[in-house]
Design an enzyme around this catalytic site. Structure first.
Site, short mmCIF file in Angstrom:
data_model
loop_
_atom_site.label_atom_id
_atom_site.label_comp_id
_atom_site.label_asym_id
_atom_site.label_seq_id
_atom_site.Cartn_x
_atom_site.Cartn_y
_atom_site.Cartn_z
N GLY A 107 -0.10 -2.54 11.17
CA GLY A 107 0.96 -3.08 10.42
C GLY A 107 0.72 -4.17 9.44
O GLY A 107 1.69 -4.95 8.87
N LEU A 108 -0.63 -4.67 9.25
CA LEU A 108 -1.01 -5.64 8.40
C LEU A 108 -1.53 -4.94 6.96
O LEU A 108 -2.09 -5.48 6.27
CB LEU A 108 -1.87 -6.44 8.96
CG LEU A 108 -1.47 -7.29 10.13
CD1 LEU A 108 -2.61 -8.14 10.78
CD2 LEU A 108 -0.15 -8.15 9.70
N SER A 109 -1.51 -3.63 6.82
CA SER A 109 -2.10 -2.86 5.64
C SER A 109 -3.69 -2.99 5.65
O SER A 109 -4.13 -3.49 4.35
CB SER A 109 -1.19 -3.48 4.35
OG SER A 109 -0.04 -2.78 4.54
N SER A 110 -4.29 -2.90 6.75
CA SER A 110 -5.78 -2.77 6.46
C SER A 110 -6.27 -1.68 5.56
O SER A 110 -7.37 -1.77 4.97
CB SER A 110 -6.39 -2.71 7.97
OG SER A 110 -5.71 -1.44 8.56
N SER A 111 -5.35 -0.55 5.60
CA SER A 111 -5.64 0.32 4.62
C SER A 111 -5.64 0.29 3.41
O SER A 111 -6.90 0.60 2.42
CB SER A 111 -4.86 1.77 4.89
OG SER A 111 -3.62 1.37 4.76
N ALA A 112 -4.61 -0.59 2.84
CA ALA A 112 -4.62 -0.93 1.33
C ALA A 112 -5.88 -2.16 1.18
O ALA A 112 -6.18 -2.24 0.13
CB ALA A 112 -3.37 -1.63 1.18
N ALA A 113 -6.05 -3.23 2.46
CA ALA A 113 -7.15 -4.06 2.04
C ALA A 113 -8.48 -3.18 1.60
O ALA A 113 -9.25 -3.61 0.79
CB ALA A 113 -7.38 -4.78 3.20
N ASP A 155 1.91 -3.10 -0.54
CA ASP A 155 0.63 -3.80 0.06
C ASP A 155 -0.57 -4.07 -0.78
O ASP A 155 -0.84 -5.01 -0.71
CB ASP A 155 0.36 -2.58 0.99
CG ASP A 155 1.46 -2.01 1.90
OD1 ASP A 155 2.14 -2.95 2.04
OD2 ASP A 155 1.19 -0.99 2.56
#
Length: 379
Positions: A107-113, A155
């Site tokens: 839910g914190l957008s680790s994929s986008a990071a 994101d």
């Protein structure tokens, strides 16, 4: 081995502006002081070798070769960036690196990071100069076209453009954005992250399905109003006047009408939220974030029983200004803006009441407190 470069790409939270970026809505967001670290050294050739301190195994591929099909493995994110960069630039140098995430939370957008980090790293290795917004677009394209998640720019924009002393306001139609400086009158706050403990959803996330439902609502409105239709992929609720939707909403299936109702009410909340932020009214800003979550539950219809329970408990706790589900909202975490002086009692009370209802998450339920931070950068 010692690596030559170190990139930090923060995770993000979105206090108001949920589930509207893919319909070209308006959104707000913060980068936070936890995220993904990538240490790397450019390769002499096109070879990419990555290891993860968070997930097992390693990833190897060549940037000079076209991307093969997805392997459904964490290496797909690096291959997706290669795919999006190769559409624009000739790549000749890879990277050798190690990646590590700092919060094991959905839910914190680790994929986008990680996408932002890989974009910056491969650009650096190949002497490509990207503006922060070009980085956003390339990382977003990698996620949409290669990974297959039909997201908007929210994101990646929070992660690349965020500032610790301000709120990002982004118009996902024009791509105009600004950082709204924090009003000196505003009380201090931290961001609570309450991880439900639900590590994998029992159903596949309905994220892409919700995107199609929003587009179907837009199509229905145009059809009932006798307006010309556009191709489905070029149809967005942002292009439909609210008054036109209101005239046709009772004619269409109600699930589609509810998705559109969420979009239009969220648009209004973001506008009000920006005004509240500019005037330093954290109480109103927080209330609008709660209202956003309410609409996510009833109109957008996302949220697991666990997330809804956390939200309902949060609403009753002194020191919580506001909050909502984070991310796609089907599993993962809730976020809240909290008074730092009350965070111990918030954590104690929330944990006790949540685990009373869901004792099976005793080992995996987690609470973190973070602060806004600057966007992705070389350290």
């Amino acid at each position: 081995m010692e690596h030559k470069y170190h990139i930090f790409a923060p995770y993000r939270v979105c206090p108001i502006g949920a589930h509207v970026d893919h319909q070209h809505g308006i959104v707000t967001g913060f980068a936070i002081d936890k995220g993904v670290d990538l240490w790397f050294t450019p390769s002499a050739d096109g070879r990419v070798h990555l290891e993860s301190l968070t997930f097992g195994g390693s990833v190897d591929f060549d940037v000079t070769q076209a991307s093969q099909v997805r392997e459904r493995h964490w290496g797909d994110y690096a291959r997706g960036v290669k795919y999006a960069l190769r559409k624009r630039f000739a790549l000749s140098h890879g990277i050798c690196g190690v990646v590590k995430g700092s919060l094991p939370v959905g839910g914190l957008s680790s994929s986008a990071a990680v996408l932002i980090a890989y974009t910056m790293a491969l650009a650096k290795a190949n002497d490509i100069c990207l503006t922060p917004f070009e980085t956003v677009k390339i990382a977003s394209e990698a996620e949409r076209e290669y990974i297959g998640l039909n997201n908007g720019l929210l994101d990646q924009a929070c992660i690349a453009l965020g500032r610790k002393d301000g709120l990002l306001f982004l118009d996902c139609d024009s791509n105009d954005y600004r950082i709204i400086k924090r009003n000196p009158e505003m009380p201090d706050f931290e961001i609570g992250i309450f991880f439900s403990g639900l590590t994998r959803s029992l159903v596949n996330s309905d994220y892409n399905l919700r995107v199609y439902e929003c587009k179907t609502a837009a199509w229905n409105t145009l059809a009932y109003a006798d307006q010309p239709l556009k191709p489905f992929d070029k149809t967005f609720l942002r292009d439909i006047p609210k008054a036109m939707f209101e005239e046709t909403r009772t004619a269409m299936p109600q699930r589609f009408a509810r998705r559109a109702a969420h979009f239009y009410s969220e648009f209004r909340r973001v506008r009000q939220g920006v005004t509240a932020w500019e005037s330093g009214n954290l109480a109103l800003f927080g209330k609008l974030s709660f209202d956003s979550c309410e609409s996510s539950i009833h109109n957008y219809e996302c949220g697991s029983p666990e997330l809804i329970a956390i939200y309902e408990i949060m609403r009753t706790l002194p020191g919580v200004y506001g909050g909502r589900f984070s991310g796609a909202g089907f599993k993962g975490a809730c976020i809240a803006l909290v008074d730092p002086e009350k965070k111990e009692s918030i954590e104690r009370e929330l944990t006790a009441r949540y685990l009373e209802r869901f004792p099976e998450y005793e080992k995996t339920f987690k609470v973190y407190f973070v602060r806004p931070d600057d966007g992705a950068r070389f350290v």
